[in-house]
Scaffold this motif. Structure first.
Motif, PDB file in Angstrom:
ATOM      1  N   ALA A  27      59.163 -81.803  39.569  1.00  0.00           N
ATOM      2  CA  ALA A  27      59.315 -81.758  41.202  1.00  0.00           C
ATOM      3  C   ALA A  27      60.766 -81.342  41.498  1.00  0.00           C
ATOM      4  N   GLY A  28      61.355 -80.908  40.553  1.00  0.00           N
ATOM      5  CA  GLY A  28      62.727 -80.389  40.838  1.00  0.00           C
ATOM      6  C   GLY A  28      64.102 -81.271  40.577  1.00  0.00           C
ATOM      7  N   TRP A  29      63.718 -82.544  40.312  1.00  0.00           N
ATOM      8  CA  TRP A  29      64.938 -83.426  40.148  1.00  0.00           C
ATOM      9  C   TRP A  29      65.506 -83.364  38.693  1.00  0.00           C
ATOM     10  N   LEU A  30      66.673 -83.367  38.381  1.00  0.00           N
ATOM     11  CA  LEU A  30      67.490 -83.347  37.151  1.00  0.00           C
ATOM     12  C   LEU A  30      67.644 -85.064  36.932  1.00  0.00           C
ATOM     13  N   VAL A  31      66.965 -85.222  35.770  1.00  0.00           N
ATOM     14  CA  VAL A  31      66.802 -86.657  35.646  1.00  0.00           C
ATOM     15  C   VAL A  31      67.801 -86.930  34.228  1.00  0.00           C
ATOM     16  N   ALA A  32      68.686 -88.069  34.112  1.00  0.00           N
ATOM     17  CA  ALA A  32      69.252 -88.547  32.970  1.00  0.00           C
ATOM     18  C   ALA A  32      68.544 -89.885  32.975  1.00  0.00           C
ATOM     19  N   VAL A  33      68.448 -90.107  31.547  1.00  0.00           N
ATOM     20  CA  VAL A  33      67.681 -91.409  31.289  1.00  0.00           C
ATOM     21  C   VAL A  33      68.700 -92.315  30.515  1.00  0.00           C
ATOM     22  N   GLU A  34      68.858 -93.697  30.782  1.00  0.00           N
ATOM     23  CA  GLU A  34      69.525 -94.721  30.422  1.00  0.00           C
ATOM     24  C   GLU A  34      68.776 -95.936  29.980  1.00  0.00           C
ATOM     25  N   PRO A  35      68.547 -96.331  28.608  1.00  0.00           N
ATOM     26  CA  PRO A  35      67.798 -97.362  28.237  1.00  0.00           C
ATOM     27  C   PRO A  35      68.479 -98.640  28.189  1.00  0.00           C
ATOM     28  N   ALA A 110      51.040 -95.184  39.618  1.00  0.00           N
ATOM     29  CA  ALA A 110      50.827 -93.616  39.329  1.00  0.00           C
ATOM     30  C   ALA A 110      51.910 -92.877  39.500  1.00  0.00           C
ATOM     31  N   ASN A 111      51.906 -91.752  38.607  1.00  0.00           N
ATOM     32  CA  ASN A 111      53.102 -90.874  38.698  1.00  0.00           C
ATOM     33  C   ASN A 111      53.366 -90.174  40.382  1.00  0.00           C
ATOM     34  N   ALA A 112      52.349 -90.098  41.063  1.00  0.00           N
ATOM     35  CA  ALA A 112      52.544 -89.583  42.364  1.00  0.00           C
ATOM     36  C   ALA A 112      53.144 -90.665  43.076  1.00  0.00           C
ATOM     37  N   ASP A 113      52.931 -91.974  43.014  1.00  0.00           N
ATOM     38  CA  ASP A 113      53.721 -93.105  43.676  1.00  0.00           C
ATOM     39  C   ASP A 113      55.073 -93.285  43.499  1.00  0.00           C
ATOM     40  N   VAL A 114      55.410 -92.814  42.201  1.00  0.00           N
ATOM     41  CA  VAL A 114      57.077 -92.691  41.810  1.00  0.00           C
ATOM     42  C   VAL A 114      57.493 -91.585  42.455  1.00  0.00           C
ATOM     43  N   LEU A 115      56.907 -90.564  42.412  1.00  0.00           N
ATOM     44  CA  LEU A 115      57.583 -89.322  43.070  1.00  0.00           C
ATOM     45  C   LEU A 115      57.734 -89.435  44.592  1.00  0.00           C
ATOM     46  N   ALA A 116      56.860 -89.930  45.270  1.00  0.00           N
ATOM     47  CA  ALA A 116      56.687 -90.248  46.722  1.00  0.00           C
ATOM     48  C   ALA A 116      57.509 -91.019  46.984  1.00  0.00           C
TER      49      ALA A 116
END
Length: 128
Positions: A27-35, A110-116
């Protein structure tokens, strides 16, 4: 990519982190992951994300503790935070809201819920 599209995803389960990273990146976001919960505040200070997606249960430090620290820091008191939890009980939602979560999702979602949710909270305090 501008800093307005940066997200810090704080999730210790690799398959969940990858699924969220994939949908947000698409969706165009730049995502960094930190566990690791213990490293989150440093990553936020360095990355300066537009949104934080924060799991409640993390190794090193609780997501609720991290959120409490963010809300007491003037530099991050209004940073949009989407809280995720495997326990969707009312008390978890209430604790997240009391700690200052901008939005809350219970796993599984749902993935769509996270994006929304991310799109909604990212735009909530944006000038336009």
């Amino acid at each position: 990519m501008t800093t307005d599209r940066r997200i810090l995803l704080v999730e210790d389960e690799p398959h969940i982190a990858e699924a969220i990273r994939f949908i947000l990146t698409r969706a165009g976001w730049l995502v960094a992951v930190e566990p690791d919960g213990a490293a989150v505040l440093g990553r936020i200070r360095t990355l300066r994300p537009r949104v934080v997606v924060l799991d409640v249960m993390l190794p090193g430090r609780s997501g609720l503790d991290i959120l409490t620290d963010l809300r007491t820091d003037p530099a991050f008191s209004t940073l949009p935070v989407l809280m995720l939890t495997a326990r969707g009980h009312g008390r978890d939602r209430e604790a997240a809201e009391q700690a200052g979560a901008t939005a809350f999702l219970a796993k599984p979602f749902a993935n769509a819920d996270v994006l929304a949710a991310v799109e909604r909270i990212a735009g909530a305090d944006q000038a336009g």
